[in-house]
Write an enzyme that holds these catalytic residues in place. Sequence first.
Site, PDB file in Angstrom:
ATOM      1  N   LYS A   1       0.815  -1.218   0.000  1.00  0.00           N
ATOM      2  CA  LYS A   1       0.000   0.000   0.000  1.00  0.00           C
ATOM      3  C   LYS A   1       0.844   1.263   0.000  1.00  0.00           C
ATOM      4  O   LYS A   1       0.404   2.288  -0.512  1.00  0.00           O
ATOM      5  CB  LYS A   1      -0.966  -0.002   1.186  1.00  0.00           C
TER       6      LYS A   1
ATOM      7  N   LYS B   1      -4.586 -10.187  -5.405  1.00  0.00           N
ATOM      8  CA  LYS B   1      -5.885 -10.501  -4.808  1.00  0.00           C
ATOM      9  C   LYS B   1      -6.929  -9.474  -5.221  1.00  0.00           C
ATOM     10  O   LYS B   1      -6.589  -8.327  -5.516  1.00  0.00           O
ATOM     11  CB  LYS B   1      -5.767 -10.617  -3.286  1.00  0.00           C
TER      12      LYS B   1
ATOM     13  N   LYS C   1     -11.087  -4.092  -2.836  1.00  0.00           N
ATOM     14  CA  LYS C   1     -12.041  -3.010  -3.074  1.00  0.00           C
ATOM     15  C   LYS C   1     -11.340  -1.726  -3.461  1.00  0.00           C
ATOM     16  O   LYS C   1     -11.921  -0.863  -4.091  1.00  0.00           O
ATOM     17  CB  LYS C   1     -12.949  -2.823  -1.862  1.00  0.00           C
TER      18      LYS C   1
HETATM   19  P1  ATP Z   1      -8.488  -2.725   0.672  1.00  0.00           P
HETATM   20  O1  ATP Z   1      -8.086  -2.879  -0.754  1.00  0.00           O
HETATM   21  O2  ATP Z   1      -8.989  -1.358   1.016  1.00  0.00           O
HETATM   22  O3  ATP Z   1      -7.449  -3.223   1.652  1.00  0.00           O
HETATM   23  P2  ATP Z   1      -9.864  -5.236   0.882  1.00  0.00           P
HETATM   24  O4  ATP Z   1     -10.748  -5.683  -0.217  1.00  0.00           O
HETATM   25  O5  ATP Z   1      -8.521  -5.853   1.015  1.00  0.00           O
HETATM   26  O6  ATP Z   1      -9.781  -3.655   0.836  1.00  0.00           O
HETATM   27  P3  ATP Z   1     -10.219  -5.273   3.761  1.00  0.00           P
HETATM   28  O7  ATP Z   1     -11.196  -4.358   4.421  1.00  0.00           O
HETATM   29  O8  ATP Z   1      -8.776  -4.911   3.814  1.00  0.00           O
HETATM   30  O9  ATP Z   1     -10.691  -5.458   2.239  1.00  0.00           O
HETATM   31  O10 ATP Z   1     -10.404  -6.724   4.358  1.00  0.00           O
HETATM   32  C1  ATP Z   1     -11.632  -7.135   4.967  1.00  0.00           C
HETATM   33  C2  ATP Z   1     -11.675  -8.647   5.072  1.00  0.00           C
HETATM   34  O11 ATP Z   1     -11.857  -9.219   3.771  1.00  0.00           O
HETATM   35  C3  ATP Z   1     -10.394  -9.264   5.630  1.00  0.00           C
HETATM   36  O12 ATP Z   1     -10.750 -10.359   6.450  1.00  0.00           O
HETATM   37  C4  ATP Z   1      -9.679  -9.747   4.398  1.00  0.00           C
HETATM   38  O13 ATP Z   1      -8.801 -10.826   4.664  1.00  0.00           O
HETATM   39  C5  ATP Z   1     -10.847 -10.184   3.534  1.00  0.00           C
HETATM   40  N1  ATP Z   1     -10.500 -10.134   2.113  1.00  0.00           N
HETATM   41  C6  ATP Z   1     -10.116  -9.032   1.425  1.00  0.00           C
HETATM   42  N2  ATP Z   1      -9.877  -9.339   0.138  1.00  0.00           N
HETATM   43  C7  ATP Z   1     -10.102 -10.679   0.023  1.00  0.00           C
HETATM   44  C8  ATP Z   1     -10.021 -11.592  -1.060  1.00  0.00           C
HETATM   45  N3  ATP Z   1      -9.643 -11.181  -2.267  1.00  0.00           N
HETATM   46  N4  ATP Z   1     -10.325 -12.895  -0.834  1.00  0.00           N
HETATM   47  C9  ATP Z   1     -10.713 -13.306   0.401  1.00  0.00           C
HETATM   48  N5  ATP Z   1     -10.806 -12.498   1.464  1.00  0.00           N
HETATM   49  C10 ATP Z   1     -10.510 -11.187   1.287  1.00  0.00           C
HETATM   50 MG    MG Z   2      -7.181  -5.143   2.530  1.00  0.00          MG
END
Ligand code: ATP
Ligand code: MG
Length: 334
Positions: free
Chosen positions: A112, A195, A198
Amino acid sequence: TPRIFSGIQPSGGLTLGNYLGALKRFAALQGKDAETVYCIVDLHAITVWQDPQILRGRIREAAAAFMASGVDPAQSILFNQSQVSAHAELAWLFNTVARVGWMYRMTQFKDKAGKNSENASLGLLAYPALMAADILAYQATGVPVGEDQKQHLELTRDIAAKFNHDYGVNHFPLTEPLIEGVATRVMSLRDGSRKMSKSDPSDASRINLTDDADAIAQKIRKARTDADPLPGRVEGLKDRPEARNLVNIYAALADQTPDQVLTRFEGQGFGAFKPALADLAVETLSPITRRMAEYLDDPAEIDRILGDGAARADEVATPILDRTKEIMGLLRSR
Ligand code: ATP
Ligand code: MG
């Protein structure tokens, strides 16, 4: 009773990865002989700049997504982090326990912060200490998360262990990560080595919980794949990360194993598999999207639910925070 804690950042609209890796499992863990505490971690979201108006809306949208996915605010404590001051306070205490070197080793920070990490916010570096505080403010013993959070959970254990050791107490539990199922790491639809996130700048890389049927079908149709037919067993998907990802998504949505999915689609190409996956994704997500919209019709009710959850969270966290300060020798006279 054991306590489970987890959170999601309102740093963007929630994705299929968040649903399969987190929300769906949050809902399933309710009523299973554990107290469930679920948090919209807005203090984490602001470690990268967020537009204030948009952030407020995203906090409500995340709350709607939790409830639409089956998190029941009567069964679980559901709230946003910034309404419970114990998180930020305990995070400061943990900033004095954790070591700088631990933070620089975190792959999420490296990802990040990017190349110019000197210019990242201090909060982005300290993120895992706040995450440890989120969990340990409730003395939570289990944390359902996706694979990407494994390293942060290890750091949470390191902080708990160092605190207990430095102060000669057995105050904080060594929390277990709960990383289970086939969808613990849903990958980007555009790049099988990243991965799904969002906050990815490419909307085509992810399926949002607010996408309509056409958008879902189009994103899956355009998802990167290879040209080979599907094998009969998962071993045949080695070195085919994009294909493996789509099969895993199908399996997670259908509550099947990847081998069960492949038994059905063996020998077929993506021309047949992708439309079947799109249908399944639409069938699963459209009721969630619809319920989210219903909740969002009444933002005052969402705010009431989050406020009520915050008051209940506060009742659990404050005595644990107070005891932590006492252990550390911080004087209290009121
Ligand atoms: P950002 O890009 O802002 O970090 P993010 O999609 O990674 O957003 P988070 O809020 O960081 O979402 O994570 C929330 C939860 O969702 C955590 O438990 C994380 O492990 C899970 N998670 C995030 N992305 C994935 C994915 N691609 N597959 C499975 N679990 C996920
Ligand atoms: Mg995340």
